[in-house]
Design an enzyme around this catalytic site. Structure first.
Site, PDB file in Angstrom:
ATOM      1  N   LYS A 111       0.841  -1.191   0.000  1.00 40.05           N
ATOM      2  CA  LYS A 111       0.000   0.000   0.000  1.00 40.05           C
ATOM      3  C   LYS A 111       0.886   1.254   0.000  1.00 40.05           C
ATOM      4  CE  LYS A 111      -1.574   2.816   2.745  1.00 40.05           C
ATOM      5  NZ  LYS A 111      -1.451   3.933   1.768  1.00 40.05           N
ATOM      6  N   GLY A 132       7.301   5.659   7.515  1.00 42.21           N
ATOM      7  CA  GLY A 132       6.343   6.754   7.597  1.00 42.21           C
ATOM      8  C   GLY A 132       6.462   7.406   8.954  1.00 42.21           C
ATOM      9  N   SER A 133       5.384   8.028   9.399  1.00 40.01           N
ATOM     10  CA  SER A 133       5.470   8.794  10.645  1.00 40.01           C
ATOM     11  C   SER A 133       5.391   7.879  11.869  1.00 40.01           C
ATOM     12  CB  SER A 133       4.356   9.832  10.677  1.00 40.01           C
ATOM     13  OG  SER A 133       3.122   9.185  10.585  1.00 40.01           O
ATOM     14  N   GLU A 183      10.512   2.128   9.988  1.00 37.73           N
ATOM     15  CA  GLU A 183      11.365   3.315  10.074  1.00 37.73           C
ATOM     16  C   GLU A 183      10.436   4.518  10.115  1.00 37.73           C
ATOM     17  OE1 GLU A 183      14.420   2.779  10.704  1.00 37.73           O
ATOM     18  OE2 GLU A 183      14.308   0.656  10.211  1.00 37.73           O
ATOM     19  N   CYS A 193      13.436  12.378   5.752  1.00 42.12           N
ATOM     20  CA  CYS A 193      13.415  11.957   7.155  1.00 42.12           C
ATOM     21  C   CYS A 193      14.708  12.354   7.842  1.00 42.12           C
ATOM     22  CB  CYS A 193      13.221  10.459   7.233  1.00 42.12           C
ATOM     23  SG  CYS A 193      14.304   9.602   6.103  1.00 42.12           S
ATOM     24  N   GLU A 227       8.973  16.938  15.043  1.00 40.30           N
ATOM     25  CA  GLU A 227       9.209  16.802  13.604  1.00 40.30           C
ATOM     26  C   GLU A 227       8.238  17.719  12.851  1.00 40.30           C
ATOM     27  OE1 GLU A 227       8.119  13.171  11.324  1.00 40.30           O
ATOM     28  OE2 GLU A 227      10.177  13.237  10.579  1.00 40.30           O
TER      29      GLU A 227
HETATM   30  P1  NAD Z   1       2.645   8.882   6.898  1.00 44.91           P
HETATM   31  O1  NAD Z   1       2.859   8.220   8.216  1.00 44.91           O
HETATM   32  O2  NAD Z   1       1.625   9.935   6.790  1.00 44.91           O
HETATM   33  O3  NAD Z   1       2.273   7.792   5.789  1.00 44.91           O
HETATM   34  C1  NAD Z   1       3.086   6.649   5.591  1.00 44.91           C
HETATM   35  C2  NAD Z   1       2.209   5.530   5.063  1.00 44.91           C
HETATM   36  O4  NAD Z   1       1.286   5.164   6.084  1.00 44.91           O
HETATM   37  C3  NAD Z   1       1.378   5.928   3.850  1.00 44.91           C
HETATM   38  O5  NAD Z   1       1.287   4.841   2.966  1.00 44.91           O
HETATM   39  C4  NAD Z   1       0.040   6.246   4.467  1.00 44.91           C
HETATM   40  O6  NAD Z   1      -1.033   6.114   3.566  1.00 44.91           O
HETATM   41  C5  NAD Z   1      -0.032   5.214   5.572  1.00 44.91           C
HETATM   42  N1  NAD Z   1      -0.953   5.591   6.653  1.00 44.91           N
HETATM   43  C6  NAD Z   1      -1.303   6.846   7.037  1.00 44.91           C
HETATM   44  N2  NAD Z   1      -2.184   6.779   8.046  1.00 44.91           N
HETATM   45  C7  NAD Z   1      -2.385   5.476   8.306  1.00 44.91           C
HETATM   46  C8  NAD Z   1      -3.199   4.781   9.233  1.00 44.91           C
HETATM   47  N3  NAD Z   1      -3.969   5.424  10.111  1.00 44.91           N
HETATM   48  N4  NAD Z   1      -3.157   3.431   9.215  1.00 44.91           N
HETATM   49  C9  NAD Z   1      -2.379   2.789   8.342  1.00 44.91           C
HETATM   50  N5  NAD Z   1      -1.591   3.385   7.437  1.00 44.91           N
HETATM   51  C10 NAD Z   1      -1.592   4.728   7.418  1.00 44.91           C
HETATM   52  O7  NAD Z   1       4.092   9.412   6.433  1.00 44.91           O
HETATM   53  P2  NAD Z   1       4.449  10.246   5.144  1.00 44.91           P
HETATM   54  O8  NAD Z   1       3.914  11.626   5.317  1.00 44.91           O
HETATM   55  O9  NAD Z   1       4.114   9.499   3.907  1.00 44.91           O
HETATM   56  O10 NAD Z   1       6.033  10.264   5.271  1.00 44.91           O
HETATM   57  C11 NAD Z   1       6.705  11.139   6.111  1.00 44.91           C
HETATM   58  C12 NAD Z   1       7.103  10.463   7.395  1.00 44.91           C
HETATM   59  O11 NAD Z   1       7.922   9.328   7.098  1.00 44.91           O
HETATM   60  C13 NAD Z   1       7.959  11.353   8.270  1.00 44.91           C
HETATM   61  O12 NAD Z   1       7.589  11.184   9.600  1.00 44.91           O
HETATM   62  C14 NAD Z   1       9.374  10.842   8.012  1.00 44.91           C
HETATM   63  O13 NAD Z   1      10.278  11.115   9.055  1.00 44.91           O
HETATM   64  C15 NAD Z   1       9.127   9.394   7.843  1.00 44.91           C
HETATM   65  N6  NAD Z   1      10.183   8.746   7.090  1.00 44.91           N
HETATM   66  C16 NAD Z   1      11.095   8.025   7.806  1.00 44.91           C
HETATM   67  C17 NAD Z   1      12.148   7.391   7.152  1.00 44.91           C
HETATM   68  C18 NAD Z   1      13.154   6.609   7.917  1.00 44.91           C
HETATM   69  O14 NAD Z   1      13.955   5.908   7.305  1.00 44.91           O
HETATM   70  N7  NAD Z   1      13.146   6.664   9.235  1.00 44.91           N
HETATM   71  C19 NAD Z   1      12.250   7.507   5.757  1.00 44.91           C
HETATM   72  C20 NAD Z   1      11.288   8.243   5.068  1.00 44.91           C
HETATM   73  C21 NAD Z   1      10.250   8.855   5.753  1.00 44.91           C
END
Ligand code: NAD
Length: 540
Positions: free
Chosen positions: A211, A264-265, A292, A326, A424
């Site tokens: 996804k 993601g977050s 991550e 990130c 963040e």
């Molecule tokens: P996000 O958490 O908003 O989304 C990430 C994924 O999770 C997406 O596919 C999204 O659709 C899904 N998602 C969102 N809400 C959800 C829920 N309630 N249940 C299940 N899935 C859900 O993150 P983003 O805005 O796409 O990316 C930015 C974040 O990712 C930042 O916090 C960044 O620090 C982090 N990030 C971390 C790394 C790392 O290696 N540590 C690398 C890249 C990004």
């Protein structure tokens, strides 16, 4: 898994420059124009079949609201169930292939991406995720190619890791995939991560439900097409777009769920982890969780730092891709002795930064990813404007009229534990705390204790003892530490990437550590001369 080819370490994919007059620049411009004028219909891909269903959702460019890049299908519960079923149906066939045969699919994908597919993915990343050409090139071309090639290399090394055999006894480890399917949930900010999260477990024999982020549908669509072109068998990776929460609910309640590969977050990772915990009694195995998540990365400067290198790292690290990496440094610890001249030069340099449509190659920054991001980031700017303890050094201008544009901002704070120094923001907003030169050690300790995250950080110093002290004090504060370099831009195979604390499980994407999480080793002892008498010599 069968015996594998001996492989030498691959080389990192060379980064093309896109200089004026270069062939790659001309090819990229052609592809940008083609994609901007040819809207796609991005289907779900389940069991190798494209599924288009109503209602479709628009795909738009963050930097130009008027541009419609296409539309994507939205998965309902029945599609998610079918995607899981397809993944489970494909498992046996995919596992009958040797590691080398599976690896060939991903090596082919890397070759295609290095050649004819390069500008397709770069243009999609520029248009849908608002990356400039150099930022797209290091991500959707080079890093994804590196992930594909280095994972094969590390997977080969992993299989060579075998136990001792003794006279008459042969011992082996068979690197089985997990006992079920893997759920890959990917972020918007790196096309390479979106490609790596489903393919790394698949290389190790797993089948996957993937996804992607709703903000990166176009590049996800092209990655899926690329993998199919490279010969990925039907059902090995099943692509579903749609409501993240509903899809995750269906996936995580399925007994065959065996692993989560998430980036993601932090809030979302914690929510998914909680759900997995609640569902534990349903599963047939303990699922692997590789996650991550967020960061609050920093640059720390010692009075002996080279000011030019420091200023460049702040600009490139903090503002490239609009601060949406990130690893982007968003808190600075600067000695008073350097601050005044650094402030002046930063203001002069940043005034020259152009923000706008990435298709205009003179722009250094594009738009932030969407409406929610724009509101969140400008909310932090408003907070700084209202707070008398904050001083806006530069920036703060924003406009969402044509696209979601925010100019780079730098805010000086009095309180080193201010929210701007610990939360963040994920935008082009950097906070700076100025410390007294003779309080270096204390300032390092403040940095260590300020944020709940632990992803990346950098020390700038020419004094070797200062570097050593920073390394020791900040040992647990970051998963990736940089000395005299910006804390972004980790290269696969060179700086294995991942953070600890609330930044994730630190399984280092694109490294052997990560691949280890996608196998469940089985030990096999084979006795060529088993004992034929139950008595021991001592009994005689
Ligand atoms: P996000 O958490 O908003 O989304 C990430 C994924 O999770 C997406 O596919 C999204 O659709 C899904 N998602 C969102 N809400 C959800 C829920 N309630 N249940 C299940 N899935 C859900 O993150 P983003 O805005 O796409 O990316 C930015 C974040 O990712 C930042 O916090 C960044 O620090 C982090 N990030 C971390 C790394 C790392 O290696 N540590 C690398 C890249 C990004």
């Amino acid at each position: 898994m069968h015996a594998s080819l001996e492989l030498n370490p691959p080389s990192n994919e060379p980064v093309l420059t896109y200089a004026p007059g270069s062939t790659e620049r001309a090819a990229l411009i052609r592809e940008l124009e083609r994609q901007a004028s040819t809207p796609v219909e991005a289907p779900l891909v389940i069991g190798g079949q494209a599924v288009l269903c109503e209602p479709m959702r628009d795909i738009r460019a963050p930097h130009r609201h008027s541009v419609r890049l296409g539309a994507h299908a939205v998965a309902g519960a029945q599609h998610v169930d079918r995607a899981i079923q397809s993944a489970m149906d494909a498992r046996a066939g995919w596992n009958q292939l040797s590691f080398d045969q599976r690896a060939a699919v991903f090596l082919r994908a890397a070759e295609l991406l290095s050649g004819p597919w390069r500008q397709r993915l770069n243009a999609a990343t520029m248009l849908n995720q608002s990356k400039t050409a150099p930022q797209a090139e290091i991500d959707s071309a080079c890093e994804l190619i590196d992930f594909l090639r280095f994972n094969v290399y590390f997977g080969t090394k992993l299989q060579a890791e075998q136990p001792l055999s003794t006279t008459g006894v042969r011992n082996r480890i068979f690197y089985r995939p997990l006992d079920g399917f893997v759920y890959a949930v990917t972020p918007f900010n790196f096309t390479a991560i979106a490609g790596n999260l489903p393919t790394a477990p698949a290389l190790m024999g797993n089948t996957v439900v993937w996804k992607p982020s709703p903000h990166a549908v176009l590049s996800a669509h092209h990655i899926m097409q690329l993998l199919m072109e490279a010969g990925l068998p039907d059902g090995v990776i099943n692509l579903v777009h749609g409501d993240a929460e509903a899809i995750s609910e269906s996936v995580l309640s399925n007994p065959a769920f065996a692993g989560l590969h998430f980036t993601g977050s932090t809030t979302v990772l914690q929510g998914l982890w909680r759900r997995i915990g609640e569902n534990l009694p349903r599963y047939r195995c303990y699922p692997r969780i590789v996650g991550e998540s967020g960061g609050k990365d920093f640059i720390f400067a010692h009075p002996s730092a080279d000011p030019l290198a420091l200023g460049t790292a702040i600009i490139r690290g903090g503002y490239e891709y609009q601060g949406q990496k990130c690893s982007a440094p968003s808190r600075l610890y600067l000695p008073r002795s350097l601050w005044k001249s650094l402030e002046k030069s930063l203001c002069e340099e940043v005034a020259q930064i152009k923000v706008g449509d990435p298709a205009d190659f003179s722009n250094f920054m594009g738009a932030v990813i969407g409406k929610d991001a724009f509101r969140k980031i400008t909310g932090y700017l408003d907070l700084a404007a209202r707070d008398p303890s904050c001083r806006m050094v530069f920036g703060g201008d924003s406009s969402d009229e044509e696209g979601y544009f925010i100019r780079p901002a730098l805010i000086e704070v009095q309180d080193p534990k201010h929210r701007l120094m610990s939360e963040e923001i994920f935008g082009p907003v950097v906070a700076a705390w100025i410390y007294q030169d003779d309080r270096y050690q204390q300032a390092l300790e403040v940095c260590e204790q300020t944020s709940p995250y632990g992803l990346t950080g950098a020390i700038f110093a020419r004094d070797a003892q200062a570097v050593e002290l920073a390394q020791q004090t900040l040992r647990s504060a970051v998963g990736n530490f940089y000395v005299n370099d910006k804390p972004t831009g980790a290269v696969v195979g060179q700086q294995p990437f991942g953070g600890s604390r609330l930044s994730g499980t630190n399984d280092k994407a694109g490294a052997i550590f990560n691949l280890l999480r996608w196998v469940s080793p089985q030990t096999i002892k084979e006795n060529f001369n088993p004992p034929r008498d139950w008595r021991y010599a001592s009994q005689g």
